[in-house]
Design a protein around this motif. Structure first.
Motif, PDB file in Angstrom:
ATOM      1  N   UNK A 139      -8.985  30.820 -66.537  1.00 29.32           N
ATOM      2  CA  UNK A 139      -8.705  31.619 -67.148  1.00 29.32           C
ATOM      3  C   UNK A 139      -7.390  32.021 -66.963  1.00 29.32           C
ATOM      4  N   UNK A 140      -6.789  33.152 -68.327  1.00 28.82           N
ATOM      5  CA  UNK A 140      -5.224  32.771 -68.920  1.00 28.82           C
ATOM      6  C   UNK A 140      -4.870  34.601 -68.405  1.00 28.82           C
ATOM      7  N   UNK A 166     -11.079  32.446 -71.519  1.00 31.92           N
ATOM      8  CA  UNK A 166     -10.859  33.668 -71.001  1.00 31.92           C
ATOM      9  C   UNK A 166      -9.695  33.909 -70.852  1.00 31.92           C
ATOM     10  N   UNK A 167      -9.973  35.481 -71.679  1.00 34.03           N
ATOM     11  CA  UNK A 167      -8.309  36.231 -71.237  1.00 34.03           C
ATOM     12  C   UNK A 167      -8.974  37.050 -69.954  1.00 34.03           C
ATOM     13  N   UNK A 168      -8.257  37.410 -69.070  1.00 36.04           N
ATOM     14  CA  UNK A 168      -7.993  38.503 -68.655  1.00 36.04           C
ATOM     15  C   UNK A 168      -6.920  39.052 -68.386  1.00 36.04           C
ATOM     16  N   UNK A 169      -6.474  40.415 -68.289  1.00 31.68           N
ATOM     17  CA  UNK A 169      -5.891  41.374 -68.469  1.00 31.68           C
ATOM     18  C   UNK A 169      -4.757  42.217 -67.787  1.00 31.68           C
ATOM     19  N   UNK A 170      -3.801  41.726 -67.490  1.00 28.45           N
ATOM     20  CA  UNK A 170      -2.814  42.399 -66.440  1.00 28.45           C
ATOM     21  C   UNK A 170      -2.416  43.286 -66.206  1.00 28.45           C
ATOM     22  N   UNK A 171      -0.869  43.750 -65.470  1.00 27.03           N
ATOM     23  CA  UNK A 171      -0.935  45.412 -65.007  1.00 27.03           C
ATOM     24  C   UNK A 171       0.622  45.948 -66.154  1.00 27.03           C
ATOM     25  N   UNK A 206      -3.911  30.590 -64.892  1.00 27.44           N
ATOM     26  CA  UNK A 206      -2.173  30.971 -65.748  1.00 27.44           C
ATOM     27  C   UNK A 206      -1.946  32.197 -66.130  1.00 27.44           C
ATOM     28  N   UNK A 207      -0.997  32.053 -66.205  1.00 23.72           N
ATOM     29  CA  UNK A 207      -0.297  33.073 -66.973  1.00 23.72           C
ATOM     30  C   UNK A 207       0.258  33.471 -68.147  1.00 23.72           C
ATOM     31  N   UNK A 208       0.122  34.311 -68.851  1.00 25.73           N
ATOM     32  CA  UNK A 208       1.060  33.937 -70.018  1.00 25.73           C
ATOM     33  C   UNK A 208       1.865  35.798 -69.332  1.00 25.73           C
ATOM     34  N   UNK A 209       3.249  34.486 -70.194  1.00 28.86           N
ATOM     35  CA  UNK A 209       4.040  35.440 -68.933  1.00 28.86           C
ATOM     36  C   UNK A 209       5.283  36.882 -70.374  1.00 28.86           C
TER      37      UNK A 209
END
Ligand code: SF4
Ligand code: SF4
Length: 383
Positions: free
Chosen positions: A38-39, A64-69, A204-207
């Motif tokens: 999950x990214x 899988x994309x998960x959406x951040x704040x 993992x994070x996409x910055x």
């Protein structure tokens, strides 16, 4: 001519063939993964790009994309919107803010409602426009309701710098700047604390690249090292995002956990040192900032330094500003969405009671909120 060249440049980063080539590379690498990953894209700008270009459709099943704040409008708690509303009602005040903030409902209504009732509320593209407004209205106090992450903080600092240098007597600030790494830490820490009740798993994070243009990629150093989560700082065009995802997947395949920069065109490890210096001159960290849907996040907000309190509307108007914390509508699951625990269609009122024309939660109000992106582009994903 310049326009044509710019368009060509831009087209390359949206090129369908390149996107499909990246999709193939990601799919081949993903076959070697031992488990799904999950990214989380931290920023709403990425969410928007991912949905607009249908990138989830290009992913293999185990990515899988998960959406951040990462949208300053989405995460603004109602009580701070109420602050803006109350400030706009004060005699001889012009309340100025950026973007979609004007549409987000507080408990008395939105700033747009305040304006409809006669308050002088304006929105600007650049904080520097406050100077012109202040000069044209010498008998009024212009209060800049400052919002945003590392990207917009320097602009507020530049405005304050100008106010001081030009000795402009009628501009004040209400500061709501927040910082990205602190909320990323909170997302991981809170998941670990509530591991039984939280079903998200951020691998993992996409910055966001624009944050690192200012603050450098170095702000993410703790994530691979202390939290075991790779970070790839990525641009916003779809080819950038696909390359960023590919870099993350490769790290998992090669059992690496690192901080990498996809957007080397502009992002450096150090960032913009002048902007950082200006921010350090004017701002201190606040020990707790309440994020809508997420609660208090340690060290995640900024305030003006004591030496600049005379410019701080939150202090000067403290007697009229409400202090009670206000919770969201009970059916709204923006909090879960901002934590990456749920996706917008899981909200029972998504697309029915809650739409961009009648938003109930901030994720639908902000044009970069996850709910607005799903509402606008969701058919690309489901069709
Ligand atoms: S304003 Fe938009 S682009 Fe900037 S941080 Fe928020 S979501 Fe990202
Ligand atoms: S659809 Fe509306 S109410 Fe539901 S989570 Fe999104 S913003 Fe909140």
């Amino acid at each position: 001519m310049a326009e044509l060249e710019l368009k060509n440049l831009y087209d390359d980063f949206r090129d369908g063939k390149t996107l499909k080539a990246y999709a193939r590379i990601i799919a081949e690498d993903a076959e070697k993964l031992e488990r799904p990953i999950n990214i989380m894209e931290v920023c709403g700008g990425h969410t928007h790009s991912i949905m607009k270009f249908g990138l989830p459709q290009l992913m293999p099943e185990n990515i899988n994309f998960i959406h951040g704040p990462g949208c300053p409008v989405c995460i603004m708690p109602k009580e701070r919107i109420d602050h803006a509303y109350v400030l706009s009602q004060q005699p001889d005040v012009i309340l100025v803010t950026l973007g979609d903030m004007i549409k987000v409902p507080g408990s008395n209504g939105s700033l747009q409602d305040a304006r409809a009732k006669g308050a002088d509320v304006r929105f600007v593209y650049s904080p520097m426009e406050c100077i012109k407004i202040a000069q044209e209205n010498p008998d009024k106090t212009v209060i800049f309701f400052a919002i945003g992450f590392e990207t917009t903080t320097p602009m507020t600092a530049v405005l304050l710098n100008q106010v001081i240098q030009q000795d402009i007597p009628n501009i004040l600030f209400h500061i709501n700047h927040v910082t990205v790494p602190e909320v990323m830490k909170e997302l991981i820490d809170s998941r670990d604390v509530h591991v039984d009740s939280y079903n998200n798993k951020i691998d993992a994070f996409l910055g966001p690249s624009h944050v690192s243009v200012i603050a450098g990629s170095k702000i993410y150093e703790p994530f691979p090292r202390e939290y075991g989560r790779p970070v790839v700082v990525s641009g916003f065009e779809p080819v950038d995002v696909m390359e960023g995802i590919s870099m993350i997947v490769k790290q998992f395949v090669e059992k690496r956990c690192e901080l990498e920069i996809q957007y080397k065109r502009v992002v450096t490890e150090e960032g913009n040192l002048n902007a950082q210096k200006l921010i350090d001159t004017y701002f201190d960290k606040v020990s707790l900032f309440r994020w809508r849907g997420l609660g208090n996040v340690p060290d995640s907000g900024l305030k003006l330094k004591e030496a600049f309190e005379k410019y701080d509307a939150e202090i000067l108007y403290k007697d009229v500003l409400p202090i009670a914390e206000i919770e969201d509508h009970k059916l709204c699951i923006c909090g879960d969405i901002l934590r990456g625990m749920a996706k917008p269609p899981e909200c029972t009122i998504f697309g029915t009671a809650c739409k961009p024309t009648t938003p109930i939660g901030s994720c639908m109000v902000s044009s970069e909120g996850a709910c607005a992106a799903y509402y606008k582009y969701g058919n690309l994903i489901t069709s």
